[in-house]
Design a protein around this motif. Structure first.
Motif, PDB file in Angstrom:
ATOM      1  N   GLU A  21      34.993  75.866  92.144  1.00  0.00           N
ATOM      2  CA  GLU A  21      34.809  74.664  91.323  1.00  0.00           C
ATOM      3  C   GLU A  21      36.107  73.932  90.981  1.00  0.00           C
ATOM      4  O   GLU A  21      36.084  72.949  90.257  1.00  0.00           O
ATOM      5  N   ARG A  22      37.271  74.378  91.484  1.00  0.00           N
ATOM      6  CA  ARG A  22      38.527  73.668  91.264  1.00  0.00           C
ATOM      7  C   ARG A  22      38.762  72.705  92.427  1.00  0.00           C
ATOM      8  O   ARG A  22      38.806  73.147  93.580  1.00  0.00           O
ATOM      9  N   PRO A  23      38.931  71.407  92.163  1.00  0.00           N
ATOM     10  CA  PRO A  23      39.182  70.470  93.256  1.00  0.00           C
ATOM     11  C   PRO A  23      40.589  70.651  93.826  1.00  0.00           C
ATOM     12  O   PRO A  23      41.541  70.940  93.090  1.00  0.00           O
ATOM     13  N   CYS A  24      40.719  70.487  95.141  1.00  0.00           N
ATOM     14  CA  CYS A  24      42.023  70.546  95.792  1.00  0.00           C
ATOM     15  C   CYS A  24      41.909  69.911  97.174  1.00  0.00           C
ATOM     16  O   CYS A  24      40.831  69.559  97.623  1.00  0.00           O
ATOM     17  N   ARG A  25      43.030  69.765  97.840  1.00  0.00           N
ATOM     18  CA  ARG A  25      43.070  69.298  99.227  1.00  0.00           C
ATOM     19  C   ARG A  25      43.669  70.428 100.053  1.00  0.00           C
ATOM     20  O   ARG A  25      44.670  71.022  99.649  1.00  0.00           O
ATOM     21  N   ILE A  26      43.045  70.704 101.182  1.00  0.00           N
ATOM     22  CA  ILE A  26      43.521  71.774 102.045  1.00  0.00           C
ATOM     23  C   ILE A  26      43.521  71.290 103.494  1.00  0.00           C
ATOM     24  O   ILE A  26      42.892  70.297 103.831  1.00  0.00           O
ATOM     25  N   PHE A  27      44.230  72.015 104.336  1.00  0.00           N
ATOM     26  CA  PHE A  27      44.244  71.731 105.769  1.00  0.00           C
ATOM     27  C   PHE A  27      43.356  72.737 106.479  1.00  0.00           C
ATOM     28  O   PHE A  27      43.449  73.940 106.230  1.00  0.00           O
ATOM     29  N   VAL A  28      42.504  72.245 107.360  1.00  0.00           N
ATOM     30  CA  VAL A  28      41.699  73.096 108.232  1.00  0.00           C
ATOM     31  C   VAL A  28      42.394  73.071 109.582  1.00  0.00           C
ATOM     32  O   VAL A  28      42.669  71.995 110.134  1.00  0.00           O
ATOM     33  N   THR A  29      42.697  74.262 110.124  1.00  0.00           N
ATOM     34  CA  THR A  29      43.489  74.331 111.350  1.00  0.00           C
ATOM     35  C   THR A  29      42.768  75.011 112.503  1.00  0.00           C
ATOM     36  O   THR A  29      43.279  75.030 113.616  1.00  0.00           O
ATOM     37  N   ASP A  30      41.623  75.570 112.263  1.00  0.00           N
ATOM     38  CA  ASP A  30      40.861  76.298 113.273  1.00  0.00           C
ATOM     39  C   ASP A  30      39.411  76.244 112.810  1.00  0.00           C
ATOM     40  O   ASP A  30      39.147  76.458 111.636  1.00  0.00           O
ATOM     41  N   LEU A  31      38.484  75.941 113.705  1.00  0.00           N
ATOM     42  CA  LEU A  31      37.109  75.725 113.277  1.00  0.00           C
ATOM     43  C   LEU A  31      36.136  76.277 114.303  1.00  0.00           C
ATOM     44  O   LEU A  31      36.352  76.169 115.505  1.00  0.00           O
ATOM     45  N   SER A  32      35.061  76.878 113.808  1.00  0.00           N
ATOM     46  CA  SER A  32      33.946  77.312 114.653  1.00  0.00           C
ATOM     47  C   SER A  32      32.664  77.063 113.869  1.00  0.00           C
ATOM     48  O   SER A  32      32.703  76.642 112.720  1.00  0.00           O
ATOM     49  N   THR A  33      31.531  77.334 114.489  1.00  0.00           N
ATOM     50  CA  THR A  33      30.268  77.153 113.774  1.00  0.00           C
ATOM     51  C   THR A  33      30.135  78.140 112.622  1.00  0.00           C
ATOM     52  O   THR A  33      29.418  77.879 111.666  1.00  0.00           O
ATOM     53  N   GLY A  34      30.841  79.265 112.678  1.00  0.00           N
ATOM     54  CA  GLY A  34      30.716  80.295 111.653  1.00  0.00           C
ATOM     55  C   GLY A  34      31.765  80.291 110.571  1.00  0.00           C
ATOM     56  O   GLY A  34      31.619  80.961 109.548  1.00  0.00           O
ATOM     57  N   GLY A  35      32.869  79.536 110.767  1.00  0.00           N
ATOM     58  CA  GLY A  35      33.920  79.548 109.765  1.00  0.00           C
ATOM     59  C   GLY A  35      35.130  78.760 110.195  1.00  0.00           C
ATOM     60  O   GLY A  35      35.111  78.062 111.212  1.00  0.00           O
ATOM     61  N   CYS A  36      36.204  78.894 109.420  1.00  0.00           N
ATOM     62  CA  CYS A  36      37.422  78.150 109.737  1.00  0.00           C
ATOM     63  C   CYS A  36      38.633  78.846 109.135  1.00  0.00           C
ATOM     64  O   CYS A  36      38.508  79.750 108.306  1.00  0.00           O
ATOM     65  N   MET A  37      39.805  78.404 109.583  1.00  0.00           N
ATOM     66  CA  MET A  37      41.056  78.859 109.002  1.00  0.00           C
ATOM     67  C   MET A  37      41.604  77.698 108.183  1.00  0.00           C
ATOM     68  O   MET A  37      41.564  76.547 108.623  1.00  0.00           O
ATOM     69  N   ILE A  38      42.085  78.008 106.994  1.00  0.00           N
ATOM     70  CA  ILE A  38      42.593  76.972 106.096  1.00  0.00           C
ATOM     71  C   ILE A  38      44.014  77.287 105.671  1.00  0.00           C
ATOM     72  O   ILE A  38      44.436  78.440 105.664  1.00  0.00           O
ATOM     73  N   GLU A  39      44.741  76.220 105.308  1.00  0.00           N
ATOM     74  CA  GLU A  39      46.052  76.321 104.683  1.00  0.00           C
ATOM     75  C   GLU A  39      45.955  75.643 103.334  1.00  0.00           C
ATOM     76  O   GLU A  39      45.505  74.501 103.259  1.00  0.00           O
ATOM     77  N   ALA A  40      46.354  76.337 102.304  1.00  0.00           N
ATOM     78  CA  ALA A  40      46.295  75.765 100.961  1.00  0.00           C
ATOM     79  C   ALA A  40      47.457  76.321 100.146  1.00  0.00           C
ATOM     80  O   ALA A  40      47.313  77.281  99.417  1.00  0.00           O
ATOM     81  N   GLU A  41      48.621  75.697 100.308  1.00  0.00           N
ATOM     82  CA  GLU A  41      49.825  76.193  99.652  1.00  0.00           C
ATOM     83  C   GLU A  41      49.748  76.107  98.133  1.00  0.00           C
ATOM     84  O   GLU A  41      50.207  76.998  97.437  1.00  0.00           O
ATOM     85  N   ASP A  42      49.165  75.024  97.607  1.00  0.00           N
ATOM     86  CA  ASP A  42      49.164  74.812  96.159  1.00  0.00           C
ATOM     87  C   ASP A  42      47.954  75.390  95.455  1.00  0.00           C
ATOM     88  O   ASP A  42      47.925  75.460  94.235  1.00  0.00           O
ATOM     89  N   ALA A  43      46.932  75.783  96.213  1.00  0.00           N
ATOM     90  CA  ALA A  43      45.728  76.338  95.594  1.00  0.00           C
ATOM     91  C   ALA A  43      45.924  77.828  95.368  1.00  0.00           C
ATOM     92  O   ALA A  43      46.518  78.519  96.181  1.00  0.00           O
TER      93      ALA A  43
END
Length: 125
Positions: A21-43
């Motif tokens: 429930e905390r808003p933030c902006r993140i980078f998605v760097t890898d994606l599939s139908t089942g999931g993804c890899m994210i980068e979130a330095e400040d979260a």
């Protein structure tokens, strides 16, 4: 050994997200139908956190963080993402791309394979 059951694509997109429930902006760097890899330095991420990703004009999808290492984490989606959305968000090099000299790397510094151009049927080398 890779235990993934769905095709992964390389993406590089910044998205709006809600993490527990905390808003933030993140980078998605890898994606599939089942999931993804994210980068979130400040979260402040913790495995098990609930995640809602907003892919602008395409879809909102929820999941949970299943692994985390130095600001990079893996999200497993609650429901599968449609394969057409995965393909739409996948990395497509532009005209300036020189596949003979360029090399892509994932977030861990591992080289990503460059797809070979399709061969014509019946051609010999």
């Amino acid at each position: 050994m890779d235990e993934r059951t769905s095709k992964r694509v390389v993406v590089d997109v910044e998205v709006e997200a809600r993490i527990d429930e905390r808003p933030c902006r993140i980078f998605v760097t890898d994606l599939s139908t089942g999931g993804c890899m994210i980068e979130a330095e400040d979260a402040d991420l913790v495995p098990g956190d609930r995640v809602m990703l907003h892919f602008e004009r395409l879809v909102d999808i929820g999941g949970r963080i299943v692994w985390l290492r130095e600001g990079v984490g893996g999200v497993q989606f609650h429901l599968p993402l449609h394969a057409a959305v995965v393909e739409r968000l996948g990395f497509r090099p532009g005209d300036e791309w020189d596949s003979d000299t360029a090399q892509l790397f994932d977030n861990f510094g591992r080289p990503l394979p460059v797809p070979r151009p399709p061969r014509a049927i019946g051609m010999r080398h």
